[in-house]
Write an enzyme that holds these catalytic residues in place. Structure first.
Site, short mmCIF file in Angstrom:
data_model
loop_
_atom_site.label_atom_id
_atom_site.label_comp_id
_atom_site.label_asym_id
_atom_site.label_seq_id
_atom_site.Cartn_x
_atom_site.Cartn_y
_atom_site.Cartn_z
N ALA A 200 0.81 -1.23 0.00
CA ALA A 200 0.00 0.00 0.00
C ALA A 200 0.84 1.27 0.00
CB ALA A 200 -0.98 0.00 1.18
N HIS B 194 4.99 4.65 -4.64
CA HIS B 194 6.45 4.69 -4.73
C HIS B 194 6.97 5.93 -5.43
CE1 HIS B 194 6.91 0.77 -3.03
NE2 HIS B 194 6.12 0.20 -3.92
N SER C 34 4.44 -4.97 -9.06
CA SER C 34 4.88 -3.74 -8.42
C SER C 34 5.79 -2.98 -9.38
CB SER C 34 5.63 -4.08 -7.13
OG SER C 34 6.09 -2.90 -6.51
N CYS D 93 -10.23 -6.90 17.39
CA CYS D 93 -11.07 -8.04 17.76
C CYS D 93 -11.50 -8.83 16.52
CB CYS D 93 -12.26 -7.62 18.63
SG CYS D 93 -13.77 -7.22 17.76
N CYS E 22 -18.71 -7.34 16.08
CA CYS E 22 -19.63 -6.77 15.09
C CYS E 22 -20.06 -7.72 13.98
CB CYS E 22 -19.02 -5.52 14.48
SG CYS E 22 -17.51 -5.81 13.56
#
Lengths: 413, 483
Positions: free
Chosen positions: B49, B52, B344, B443, B448
């Protein structure tokens, strides 16, 4: 923005929060508010439909919802205020609470904050179990919620990793609902859950428990296809050559609970790395003045009865705090342990009050002697016939025993 | 939906979605075929992420050119698409004389590529920028940045979709036939499409699609990289990505802050041929932690919250040297654009690659601008990023903002509902996760996920056994407990 001024704001309406509220009310504190994120009070007890709750406190075996209901009924009768469907977003060290609900955004100024937020489950990611990441990997508590609250079956052919109590309960529960529980794999050489759960949840249903085993690989790129289990050596490292593939569509993890303290950290409360809960004194006060903690957010308990009782002790201290504000004795005496003991609660005391010491041993032990020292002098000794990590040990300590201001050292031999 | 298109794009990863978005500027009927149930299930969502700076690629290569273009243009693009973007800068940290020389050479090469602002910094400055790092000096690339790769891909696809592109998810291509000069027939598992143009942006399956088009001779290998994700608790110790000194073929294991304050550790690089196994082994995790601890000694087991891996299509020559991107419109296979080996820096280069694809099409096709094209896309408003007054205002306007569903990441019901009704029609559990961050916290959905799967059922009118986790056949549940 809705603004409120409250004497005692209780975060979390589970067993600890409810017990604390009732005890405060009994001692004349009226301006209480319980903040609960779920639709109903009761906390995790709501999904624990098995029995075994209340034996210590009420002398009878109740289901989780029954146990919770006793407290909820009392809350209703007493008229204590509570808000459900309300999430606390943050707390500060000057005891300002920000919370959200459908009714609006709230700012609550509290003279005392009581953190009873319970705990969360350790996950696959935290354990770093290798392998692919298919659907069908659940923590035991999530599987329990789906089964008991959402009428949803998580799977059919199930492997359990970890022998924590919720996992054992779920092995029986899922079996009763028609699932095929293939086995429970525990990395330790002894079970992590209570003996009664091993008997009633595994042995009674012929579910095999494999000690000194763990899951070393997870297979499947859509739904789980199977797991590879392996025996482990005394250092818990998998033994090459003992791997076995088990076909299964579900892996349920019961591998530990972590006190929920994200809010405590907001308020810069100091945590104990051994409990993952706040460091508290005999009044259950944290490192931040006016912020208290009890129940599973303080340290993970094995019985809800102890959670309630601990929260009631907390409430009595909070009452003192609120009525003679800031005139409490300073708690500067530390409690130290040797390496046989996992942790103690409290971690520090004033030395001027009777108190209850809670601790856990780090492995199963028999016929040991517990001694408490101050410097070179032994102030207390007690024989313990049997102690296991799954069971918390409780010890009442009278203030008269405490000689001077040296730290207390708890030793097991 | 009428299944005849001017242009059919195969693969809705980052590059396919970027091409779709750039082509939607013109009066064209465009379709996108994606084998998965969402747009960022493969490499597009499985990387470091990092945007560059473009210094690491051979001078004159497409990688260098597109990477620099992408990097310099990203801020504007992030504005248009309403996606998070943080120009953190990044450091390549060294210790030895040899390291120093390599970094100097990297700066030289980077400058020739057009990389902006590269310079050496001493230990003092390094410690000021990243106090928790271990190293004697570093090369600073001030243009480098971090983004959310899921949201970036989703934003491009949504923007394309809002500008009229049809996204066909769950549509794996099994055959392509040439009908006549002006039409290809493309068969998927469930459907048949016709199109004048075919664009192959199939990522790891690029050679499969090239083969179907009759373009042979490319041999790619998967390069698999594993990562560990750390808790936000350690995020403050890493204000920018920290890389080691690179080798000629490999950037090395680095630590990277994510846009949401976590830290990722990775990747290693292993050659693989199985493009569907994203499993991460224990050895890999241990290796990553050990290696990266030399750079940044704050990697502890207690802070692990998850791991993941990505596989990128690498094209190497006989000597094992990684080749440049192939982006070609071949005369012998008319009306195709074939993309091979888009690895990449694909995240940084996606938009320039897309523009290049448009220019290749324009060589034989007259493209007329669509004056209705809207480059702007609105993302889901994040409750957790607002201040108290704004949060109060949001709840007043819509009480669903007052219901916090995901406690760790503070995601509200309003956001979950908006995600469930996303423009692409994705209704997987990971689809909601990528769009909102719900279930991504420490968690991992313990609190959720029950609420979210219930909302998916209610809003999409699904039975309990129709809720899907991520891929086809990844059902979350086997049925009801009691009928």
């Amino acid at each position: 923005m809705i603004e409120k001024n409250i004497d005692a704001a209780i975060i979390g309406g589970g067993p600890a929060g409810l017990a604390a509220a009732l005890e405060l009310h009994k001692h004349g504190i009226e301006n209480i508010l319980i903040l609960e994120r779920e639709k109903h009070l009761g906390g995790i007890l709501r999904q624990c439909i098995h029995d075994g709750f209340g034996l210590t406190r009420f002398g009878e075996s109740l289901s989780g919802p029954e146990y919770a209901q006793i407290f909820i009924d009392e809350i209703m009768k007493s008229g204590i205020s509570y808000m459900t469907d309300t999430s606390v977003l943050s707390i500060s060290k000057d005891r300002k609470i920000l919370a959200a609900s459908r009714e609006g955004f709230m700012e609550i100024n509290a003279n005392a904050i009581i953190i009873t937020t319970g705990c969360r489950e350790r996950t696959r990611g935290a354990l770093a179990i290798p392998g692919e990441r298919p659907a069908g990997v659940y923590t035991a508590g999530v599987a329990q919620a789906y089964t008991n609250l959402y009428n949803t079956m998580v799977g059919k052919n199930i492997v359990l990793l970890g022998s924590g109590d919720i996992g054992l309960i779920m092995a029986r529960r899922l079996t009763l609902e028609g699932a095929n529980v293939l086995g429970v794999y525990e990395i330790q050489s002894y079970p992590s859950g209570l003996n009664r759960n091993i008997e009633q949840c595994l042995n009674d249903y012929d579910i095999p428990l494999h000690l000194s085993h763990t899951v070393v690989n997870i297979h499947g790129n859509s739904r789980l296809k199977g797991v590879t289990v392996s025996e482990v050596d005394e250092n818990k490292a998998p033994i090459p050559g003992t791997e076995k593939y088990i076909e299964a569509d579900t892996l349920v993890l019961s591998v530990g609970l972590i006190p929920e303290n994200e809010l405590s950290l907001d308020a810069t409360v100091t945590l104990d790395p051994r409990t993952n809960g706040p460091i508290v004194d005999e009044n259950y006060e944290t490192s931040i003045e006016g912020i208290f903690s009890a129940g599973n957010s303080l340290h993970v308990h094995d019985l809800v009865d102890f959670v309630s009782m601990e929260a009631e002790s907390l409430a009595r201290s909070v009452k003192d705090y609120l009525t003679n504000s800031k005139s409490q004795e300073p708690c500067t005496m530390r409690i130290k342990t040797d390496s046989n003991i996992l942790y103690t609660v409290p971690q520090k005391i004033s030395g001027t009050k009777d108190f209850t010491l809670y601790f856990r041993v780090n492995r199963p032990m028999e016929n040991v002697v517990l001694s408490i020292y101050q410097g070179d002098s032994k102030i207390m000794e007690k024989k313990i016939r049997k102690a296991i990590p799954a069971e918390m040990v409780k010890l009442s300590i009278k203030k008269d025993l405490i000689k001077d201001s040296l730290p207390l050292e708890v030793k097991l031999k | 939906m009428n299944n005849t298109y001017d242009i059919l794009i195969i693969g809705a990863g980052l590059v396919g979605s970027a091409i779709a978005r750039e082509l939607s500027r013109y009066q064209l009927k465009i379709g996108v075929l994606e084998k998965n149930l969402d747009v960022c299930n493969e490499q597009s969502g499985r990387n470091s992420a990092v945007i560059h700076g473009g210094f690491a690629y051979d001078q004159g290569s497409k990688k260098a050119k597109f990477c620099i273009e992408g990097c310099l243009g990203f801020e504007k693009l992030a504005d248009e698409l309403d996606i998070p973007y943080k120009k953190t800068g990044k450091v390549l940290v060294g210790n030895t004389e040899e390291d120093y020389q390599i970094l100097l050479n990297t700066i030289e090469a980077g400058k020739k590529n057009g990389s902006v602002g590269l310079r050496m910094i001493d230990e003092e400055e390094l410690k000021k920028l990243v106090p928790a790092v271990t190293g004697k000096f570093a090369m600073l690339s001030p243009m480098s940045a971090i983004i959310d790769p899921f949201i970036y891909t989703i934003a491009l696809a949504e923007n394309a979709c809002e500008n009229g592109v049809d996204f066909h998810l769950d549509s794996e291509v099994i055959a392509i036939e040439k009908e006549c000069q002006d039409s290809y027939t493309v068969r998927t598992v469930n459907n048949t499409f016709k199109s004048k143009w075919i664009i192959n942006s199939a990522g790891n399956n690029c050679t499969k699609i090239s083969d179907m088009l009759g373009i042979t001779g490319y041999e790619i290998r998967g390069t698999k990289g594993d990562y560990i994700i750390l808790d936000q608790k350690v995020g403050h110790l890493l204000p920018m990505p920290v890389y080691p000194v690179p080798s000629t073929t490999y950037m090395g294991i680095h630590v990277t802050p994510t846009i949401d304050g976590n830290v990722t550790v990775g990747p290693n690089a292993n050659s693989v041929t199985d493009y569907s196994n994203y499993g991460v082994s224990k050895n890999a995790m241990d290796y990553l932690a050990e290696d990266a601890s030399n750079l940044w000694p704050h990697i502890h087991r207690k802070d692990y919250i998850r791991n993941y891996s990505g596989i990128q299509p690498t094209w190497k020559d006989k000597d094992g040297v990684i080749k440049d991107y192939v982006i070609e419109a071949r005369k012998d296979v008319p009306h195709t654009v074939n993309l091979v080996g888009i690895e990449s820096p694909g995240l940084t280069s996606a938009l320039p690659i897309a523009r290049h694809v448009v220019s290749l099409i324009r060589e034989t096709e007259k493209l007329t601008a669509d004056e209705n094209f809207n480059p702007l896309r609105k993302g889901i408003v994040k409750f957790s990023e607002k201040n108290s007054e704004e949060q109060a205002e949001l709840i007043n306007e819509n009480p669903d903002y007052g219901e916090v569903i995901c406690r760790c990441e503070k995601v509200t019901k309003a956001e979950i509902l908006e995600a469930i009704h996303n423009p692409l029609g994705v209704d997987t559990v990971t689809g909601i996760k990528y769009r909102t961050r719900a279930m991504m916290g420490r968690c991992q959905g313990g609190y959720c996920q029950m609420r979210i799967t219930k909302l998916i059922q209610e809003e999409k009118n699904k039975n309990v056994d129709e809720v899907v986790y991520s891929r086809q056949s990844s059902q979350m549940f086997t049925g009801k407990v009691r009928i």
